[in-house]
Motif scaffolding. Structure first.
Motif, mmCIF file in Angstrom:
data_model
loop_
_atom_site.group_PDB
_atom_site.id
_atom_site.type_symbol
_atom_site.label_atom_id
_atom_site.label_comp_id
_atom_site.label_asym_id
_atom_site.label_seq_id
_atom_site.Cartn_x
_atom_site.Cartn_y
_atom_site.Cartn_z
ATOM 1 N N ALA A 1 -20.330 -19.840 24.383
ATOM 2 C CA ALA A 1 -20.557 -18.961 23.635
ATOM 3 C C ALA A 1 -21.765 -17.943 23.257
ATOM 4 O O ALA A 1 -22.288 -17.562 22.768
ATOM 5 N N LEU A 2 -22.980 -19.782 23.458
ATOM 6 C CA LEU A 2 -24.683 -19.268 22.649
ATOM 7 C C LEU A 2 -25.687 -18.414 24.159
ATOM 8 O O LEU A 2 -25.232 -18.174 24.634
ATOM 9 N N GLU B 1 -27.098 -36.284 25.597
ATOM 10 C CA GLU B 1 -28.317 -34.698 25.100
ATOM 11 C C GLU B 1 -27.028 -33.666 24.698
ATOM 12 O O GLU B 1 -26.092 -33.244 25.434
ATOM 13 N N PRO B 2 -27.533 -33.101 24.080
ATOM 14 C CA PRO B 2 -26.347 -32.140 23.392
ATOM 15 C C PRO B 2 -26.082 -31.182 24.498
ATOM 16 O O PRO B 2 -26.737 -30.326 25.643
ATOM 17 N N VAL B 3 -24.647 -30.893 24.405
ATOM 18 C CA VAL B 3 -24.046 -29.322 25.088
ATOM 19 C C VAL B 3 -24.130 -28.065 23.970
ATOM 20 O O VAL B 3 -23.727 -28.212 23.185
ATOM 21 N N ALA B 4 -24.968 -27.164 24.824
ATOM 22 C CA ALA B 4 -24.032 -25.712 23.886
ATOM 23 C C ALA B 4 -23.946 -25.284 24.306
ATOM 24 O O ALA B 4 -22.474 -25.112 25.048
ATOM 25 N N ASP B 5 -23.188 -24.461 22.279
ATOM 26 C CA ASP B 5 -21.240 -23.558 22.854
ATOM 27 C C ASP B 5 -21.547 -22.406 24.024
ATOM 28 O O ASP B 5 -23.038 -22.345 24.230
ATOM 29 N N ILE C 1 -31.616 -19.656 22.604
ATOM 30 C CA ILE C 1 -31.880 -20.419 21.308
ATOM 31 C C ILE C 1 -31.970 -21.683 21.791
ATOM 32 O O ILE C 1 -30.348 -22.869 22.331
ATOM 33 N N ALA C 2 -32.404 -23.040 21.387
ATOM 34 C CA ALA C 2 -32.948 -24.100 22.254
ATOM 35 C C ALA C 2 -31.928 -25.331 20.342
ATOM 36 O O ALA C 2 -32.400 -24.558 19.684
ATOM 37 N N ALA C 3 -31.926 -26.030 20.876
ATOM 38 C CA ALA C 3 -31.554 -26.869 19.969
ATOM 39 C C ALA C 3 -32.297 -27.426 18.790
ATOM 40 O O ALA C 3 -33.804 -27.475 19.542
ATOM 41 N N ILE D 1 -31.489 -32.401 15.992
ATOM 42 C CA ILE D 1 -30.664 -32.482 16.777
ATOM 43 C C ILE D 1 -30.708 -33.363 18.165
ATOM 44 O O ILE D 1 -30.281 -34.790 18.491
#
Lengths: 230, 230
Positions: free
Chosen positions: A210-211, A204-208, A215-217, A221
């Motif tokens: 600091a995001l 699974e993508p891991v959001a920054d 805001i979805a991937a 991605i």
């Protein structure tokens, strides 16, 4: 692990030069360019070998491949890219597919796909090719990001060294076989033998951290999650 | 992918020689030996770099590591092992942990763990150390197989080259960070940024097609299924 685990050094010619000529284990050598492109297309990380002060230096780095060119890049301060100009490099791409567990330790090996490319890289200075090479390289690792993320500006391009390596002198080795000691006296030992496959897949993508929230991937991605890499 | 993706060439000293001195991206360098051993313990495949006829050659091969020694092996016919005696080699072990997807292409990179070991390998001829080195090497890839499979006999030992490389001159680079362009003007683009982790795990064992029925994979092999590699 003795016989075939480092047998990638024995490879079949795409080019027929001395260093790509088959020396051992001919059955594992592949001569067709399609196999080369399959191995290159399956990954994005290579090991770049250069000679610095007479000693070898092996550095992991990302690459991008077209039909006839392998692109490598790095900071203009990079030792491996810049301090070895107009000298031969060896770029090796290896995918490990699993262990081959035989009845005897001696027959143990690794199933893998490996491409080795030799050549004198050309430094890309033409701005159009430089941008195109960086596009190829970016899309190889992260398809969709070239159109999604902000592209390099002039200052960033100036800070980037891009090398182009002809895919003319290359060799491919693919090993995907079961243990081959079934027809030896060791078979009478009654031991289990076979392969233990290794799988590489995207999580699974891991959001920054600091995001900002909300805001979805993007699909190019998030859609890779659970799919196999190489 | 520009800044850090091939930054493994810039590394922190375990030894303080010129080629392992930090040159760029100091924050990623690790100076402790514990980090070196963690990176080596996490894998079994390295890329061995040698110089042959003045050109670099990068070959994938398995390794085994003790507290102070890295063992490599191969056929006595191996070019990379035997035709480069008493010369410096570079052994690089790389684990790719995922992509770092930033707001700008320029800040894209790869999270990875990398160890580079330099030295002049010593050919192991003492039969006791040779057997022990092969045990270390076998157990690194396939723990439990040294006690399960048939061990090398005298003829097989004679056909095997074992090299020992001191873990004295080495460097480690570990990159495990989110994108670092959150505090740049690119943050205003409103793009998703983060990491896409890559996971490597063992699949179900696949029995040798020639294996008689009724022989199950032993626990030390079957028990790895679903566990992570590196």
């Amino acid at each position: 692990m003795t016989e075939t685990s480092n047998a990638a050094e024995s490879e079949a010619p795409l080019s027929g030069t001395d260093r790509t000529r088959l020396r051992r284990l001919q059955e594992e050598g592949r001569t067709d360019r399609a196999a080369l492109h399959q191995v290159l297309a399956a990954g994005f990380l290579c090991h770049l070998g250069v000679v610095l002060d007479g000693a070898p230096m092996v550095v992991p780095t990302v690459y991008g491949a077209t039909a006839d060119t392998l692109y490598l890049h790095g900071s203009v301060a990079s030792r491996s890219l810049v301090q070895a100009p107009e000298a031969t490099v060896c770029v090796t791409v290896t995918h490990v597919d699993g262990l081959v567990l035989a009845r005897s330790v001696f027959e143990h090996s690794v199933n893998y796909r490996c491409a080795m490319v030799y050549g004198v890289p050309r430094q890309v200075t033409d701005p159009v090719e430089k941008l195109e090479g960086l596009r190829v390289l970016t899309e190889q690792a992260a398809p969709g990001q070239w159109d999604y993320a902000r592209r390099p500006n002039r200052k960033e391009l100036a800070a980037t060294t891009l090398l182009a390596l002809d895919l003319a002198e290359a060799s491919v080795k693919i090993s995907a076989d079961p243990p081959d000691d079934a027809d030896t006296p060791d078979a009478a030992l009654g031991l289990w033998a076979g392969q233990l496959p290794l799988r590489q897949s995207w999580d699974e993508p891991v959001a920054d951290p600091a995001l900002p929230s909300g805001i979805a991937a993007p699909a190019h991605i998030a859609g890779r999650t659970g799919t196999d890499y190489c």
